[in-house]
Enzyme design. Structure first.
Site, PDB file in Angstrom:
ATOM      1  N   HIS A   8      -1.867 -32.750  33.731  1.00 47.91           N
ATOM      2  CA  HIS A   8      -1.529 -31.740  32.726  1.00 47.91           C
ATOM      3  C   HIS A   8      -2.429 -30.517  32.863  1.00 47.91           C
ATOM      4  O   HIS A   8      -1.945 -29.377  32.948  1.00 47.91           O
ATOM      5  CB  HIS A   8      -1.652 -32.338  31.327  1.00 47.91           C
ATOM      6  CG  HIS A   8      -1.548 -31.324  30.234  1.00 47.91           C
ATOM      7  ND1 HIS A   8      -0.357 -30.743  29.864  1.00 47.91           N
ATOM      8  CD2 HIS A   8      -2.499 -30.770  29.429  1.00 47.91           C
ATOM      9  CE1 HIS A   8      -0.569 -29.884  28.889  1.00 47.91           C
ATOM     10  NE2 HIS A   8      -1.857 -29.870  28.604  1.00 47.91           N
ATOM     11  N   LYS A  29      -6.149 -21.905  29.476  1.00 51.06           N
ATOM     12  CA  LYS A  29      -5.917 -23.139  30.222  1.00 51.06           C
ATOM     13  C   LYS A  29      -7.040 -23.398  31.221  1.00 51.06           C
ATOM     14  O   LYS A  29      -7.334 -24.563  31.546  1.00 51.06           O
ATOM     15  CB  LYS A  29      -4.564 -23.084  30.939  1.00 51.06           C
ATOM     16  CG  LYS A  29      -3.378 -22.955  29.999  1.00 51.06           C
ATOM     17  CD  LYS A  29      -3.434 -24.017  28.918  1.00 51.06           C
ATOM     18  CE  LYS A  29      -2.530 -23.735  27.753  1.00 51.06           C
ATOM     19  NZ  LYS A  29      -2.745 -24.685  26.630  1.00 51.06           N
TER      20      LYS A  29
END
Length: 232
Positions: free
Chosen positions: A147, A121
């Site tokens: 996000h 991520k």
């Protein structure tokens, strides 16, 4: 002021002392400070980058995009395999799977792939940088930034406290979708002549939506199952 600062220090101490002892020594896990600095750097990159690119032409980064996207395909495939095989060998439940905090091989293997998922991520923040460099401002939406920004905190907390358990299913679904997604991005980076071979783009969007809804409903069922079990 001193009282407020003492409360901050107290919370920070609690965060440091109550993590998973298996994952605490791993990079970026023990303290929330590094991941917070990464997030703030991410926001600064967007703010500075959008201003620097305002009067510039888009950069031509075709080779970089191809290498990056197919590297992400490889990483996503590795994580998907690890989530799938480790959960299968551990007889994981799809509805209610507690975290195994032991140092046995399989729980540690699951914890390690959770760390890699968290680290992926951070790598994916490069998606935003590439949008900036190519001046794809229409794709640089609030939802995109939200996000990417929140995912690093969500999965840092996951690795810090609950490396394994029911969260494995989110990683399993997400990595599968990312294999397809980054394959599409990698192929599309070759140029317009590749578009005729990417007729399946609409199915990718459907897969992303179904993947998100599938995860949501599974977590909801898991919560209801847990509540019913407690009531009994």
């Amino acid at each position: 002021m001193d009282s407020a600062w003492n409360r901050v220090l107290s919370v920070h101490r609690w965060i440091l002392e109550n993590g998973d002892k298996r994952t605490d020594p791993w990079p970026l896990v023990y303290s929330p400070v590094p991941v917070t600095l990464i997030f703030l750097s991410y926001l600064c990159m967007i703010w500075v980058g959008s201003r620097l690119m305002r009067n510039r032409k888009p950069f031509e980064i075709k080779i970089v995009l191809i290498v990056y996207n197919f590297a992400m395909v490889g990483l996503s495939a590795y994580m998907f395999y690890e989530f799938l095989v480790t959960s299968w060998l551990s007889n994981y439940s799809l509805l209610c799977q507690p975290v195994d905090y032991s140092t046995n091989p399989l729980p540690l293997r699951m914890a390690r792939v959770c760390w890699w998922f968290f680290f992926s991520k951070i790598i994916e923040l490069l998606d935003t940088l590439f949008f900036l460099l190519r001046k794809k401002n229409s794709q640089l939406t609030f939802l995109h930034v939200y996000h990417h920004g929140t995912m690093i905190f969500n999965w840092w907390a996951g690795v810090k406290y609950v490396a394994g358990g029911q969260s494995f299913f989110i990683g399993l679904v997400n990595t599968f979708v990312h294999i397809i997604m980054y394959t599409y991005y990698g192929l599309s980076a070759f140029g317009p002549h590749m578009q005729k071979h990417l007729w399946w783009k609409k199915y990718l969007t459907m897969l992303q939506l179904v993947g998100c809804s599938r995860t949501f409903w599974l977590l909801l069922l898991s919560k209801r199952y847990t509540l019913k079990k407690k009531q009994k």
